[in-house]
Design an enzyme around this catalytic site. Structure first.
Site, mmCIF file in Angstrom:
data_model
loop_
_atom_site.group_PDB
_atom_site.id
_atom_site.type_symbol
_atom_site.label_atom_id
_atom_site.label_comp_id
_atom_site.label_asym_id
_atom_site.label_seq_id
_atom_site.Cartn_x
_atom_site.Cartn_y
_atom_site.Cartn_z
ATOM 1 N N ALA A 6 0.849 -1.191 0.000
ATOM 2 C CA ALA A 6 0.000 0.000 0.000
ATOM 3 C C ALA A 6 0.882 1.237 0.000
ATOM 4 O O ALA A 6 1.667 1.449 0.926
ATOM 5 C CB ALA A 6 -0.911 -0.007 1.228
ATOM 6 N N LEU A 7 0.766 2.045 -1.048
ATOM 7 C CA LEU A 7 1.648 3.194 -1.231
ATOM 8 C C LEU A 7 0.854 4.492 -1.147
ATOM 9 O O LEU A 7 -0.079 4.710 -1.918
ATOM 10 C CB LEU A 7 2.360 3.113 -2.575
ATOM 11 C CG LEU A 7 3.299 1.918 -2.772
ATOM 12 C CD1 LEU A 7 3.789 1.853 -4.213
ATOM 13 C CD2 LEU A 7 4.482 1.994 -1.805
ATOM 14 N N THR A 11 7.259 8.673 2.793
ATOM 15 C CA THR A 11 8.507 8.020 3.178
ATOM 16 C C THR A 11 8.313 6.579 3.637
ATOM 17 O O THR A 11 9.016 5.660 3.184
ATOM 18 C CB THR A 11 9.175 8.827 4.313
ATOM 19 O OG1 THR A 11 9.459 10.140 3.847
ATOM 20 C CG2 THR A 11 10.460 8.160 4.768
ATOM 21 N N SER A 13 5.798 4.198 3.444
ATOM 22 C CA SER A 13 5.342 3.146 2.533
ATOM 23 C C SER A 13 6.355 2.898 1.426
ATOM 24 O O SER A 13 6.536 1.758 0.978
ATOM 25 C CB SER A 13 3.984 3.508 1.941
ATOM 26 O OG SER A 13 4.020 4.726 1.227
ATOM 27 N N CYS A 96 -10.426 3.490 9.979
ATOM 28 C CA CYS A 96 -9.929 3.317 8.614
ATOM 29 C C CYS A 96 -9.089 2.056 8.487
ATOM 30 O O CYS A 96 -9.220 1.298 7.517
ATOM 31 C CB CYS A 96 -9.117 4.543 8.201
ATOM 32 S SG CYS A 96 -8.379 4.426 6.549
ATOM 33 N N GLY A 120 3.282 0.669 5.617
ATOM 34 C CA GLY A 120 4.388 1.333 6.301
ATOM 35 C C GLY A 120 4.130 1.596 7.765
ATOM 36 O O GLY A 120 4.756 2.483 8.352
ATOM 37 N N CYS A 193 -6.281 12.401 7.463
ATOM 38 C CA CYS A 193 -5.985 12.675 6.056
ATOM 39 C C CYS A 193 -7.067 13.469 5.351
ATOM 40 O O CYS A 193 -6.778 14.223 4.412
ATOM 41 C CB CYS A 193 -5.726 11.363 5.311
ATOM 42 S SG CYS A 193 -7.199 10.300 5.140
#
Length: 351
Positions: A6-7, A11, A13, A96, A120, A193
């Site tokens: 998951a990107l 930094t 991820s 989430c 990450g 977010c």
């Protein structure tokens, strides 16, 4: 075994992806659009999916993007708003992780051929001789995110990979510099977010949410000493932002939603012996819990020794020493002495 990473473009991820690549793992990049394009891509900023896709192409990694914005609105944003309407203090990151990242995003990764999903997060995943797979606090105490993962179902965590569990944030940054690799979206992610500038008050006003209005601020002795701006703007244990000059520091003790009253008092009134929770997620069978356990009711709080009773409808937490009142809507995460996460639940209120 194929692993989806998951990107987010940041930094952590990115370094998780690099570590797995360097280990020779079969990986591909996966980006979830949790926000509508206008919110995800502020004016002048690159499109996250395009930027992350270009980075993956340079690394020779396949890349996929999935649009989960509608589901995110329904599963995370809408409950976040409703919690404030009823006077609770929500924890959208924990929700989430449970419903989106290790819910729908993991499902998408599996549909694309992945056996597991890597993120990450700064947490460790270990094999316990008695309990099997366990979630454990990350090595970096300043970045440990086990608290936010305590509501994720065990079966889902067993399909997760956490490459950064034994790393510290400063090490991750230094390793990226050493490799001369710059994250496509290098700015640090904000606390929530979908809330611009982490200003939840402005976010709720922009959404034109009908929220409870002003009312009296009353001491524990029944004396009115001021007016609050709406109970949704206050959290149990809060000290700053009350707007009252008083002979001693005042704290929010509780919120009387029925009468729209904010109850405040000195530090001696903050002593909560425990709390009740709902929506309990058990990661270790309570019958196997050790005698000595501790509980965190806030992210930045050190785990506090406690006794926990698990029932049909939730957990009852009893602290060894009185604590600041746990905020309704936050998470209570249960740990053993080695930092294994035993359970998590959503706080109903202090007792």
């Amino acid at each position: 075994m194929k692993i989806a990473v998951a990107l987010s473009g940041g930094t952590d991820s990115l370094f998780a992806l690099l570590l797995l690549l360097e280990q020779g793992q079969d990986v591909f990049g996966l980006h979830a659009r949790f926000l509508p394009p206008r919110a995800e891509q502020p004016s002048g900023n690159p499109d996250p999916a395009e930027a992350i896709g270009s980075m993956c192409a340079r690394l020779g990694v396949d890349f996929h993007a999935v649009d989960l914005a509608d589901a995110f609105e329904e599963a995370v944003v809408a409950p976040f708003i409703e919690e404030y309407v009823v006077g609770r203090t929500p924890n959208p990151c924990a929700r989430c992780n449970a419903t989106m990242k290790f819910g729908l995003l993991l499902d998408a990764a599996r549909a694309l051929g992945a056996a597991r999903l890597a993120t990450g997060h700064y947490v460790r995943q270990l094999r316990h001789p008695q309990w099997g797979m366990t979630l454990q606090r990350g090595t970096d105490p300043a970045k440990d995110q086990s608290y936010f993962l305590s509501l994720v179902e065990r079966a889902r965590l067993e399909q997760a990979v956490f490459p950064l569990g034994n790393w510290r944030k400063e090490q991750v940054k230094a390793e990226l510099v050493k490799r001369n690799i710059v994250p496509p979206l290098p700015s640090e992610s904000q606390e929530i977010c979908f809330v611009p500038g982490d200003d939840y008050r402005a976010f709720l006003r922009d959404r034109q949410v009908r929220l409870p209005g002003p009312g009296p601020i009353v001491t524990m002795r029944g004396r009115k000493i001021g007016s609050h701006k709406g109970l949704w703007q206050y959290t149990e244990g809060q000290r700053r932002g009350l707007g009252i000059a008083w002979e001693e520091p005042l704290y929010v003790v509780s919120k009387d939603m029925e009468n729209n009253v904010l109850l405040v008092g000195g530090r001696e009134h903050l002593a909560a012996r425990g709390c009740l929770t709902e929506d309990v997620n058990l990661l270790v069978d309570p019958a196997d819990w050790p005698a000595e356990i501790s509980v965190r009711t806030r992210y930045r709080q050190a785990p506090q020794p406690a006794r926990v009773t698990v029932g049909d409808t939730g957990m009852a937490v009893r602290f060894r020493e009185p604590q600041t009142p746990p905020a309704r809507g936050q998470v209570a995460a249960v740990y053993d002495a080695e930092g294994h996460v035993l359970a998590g639940g959503v706080i109903l209120g202090p007792v």
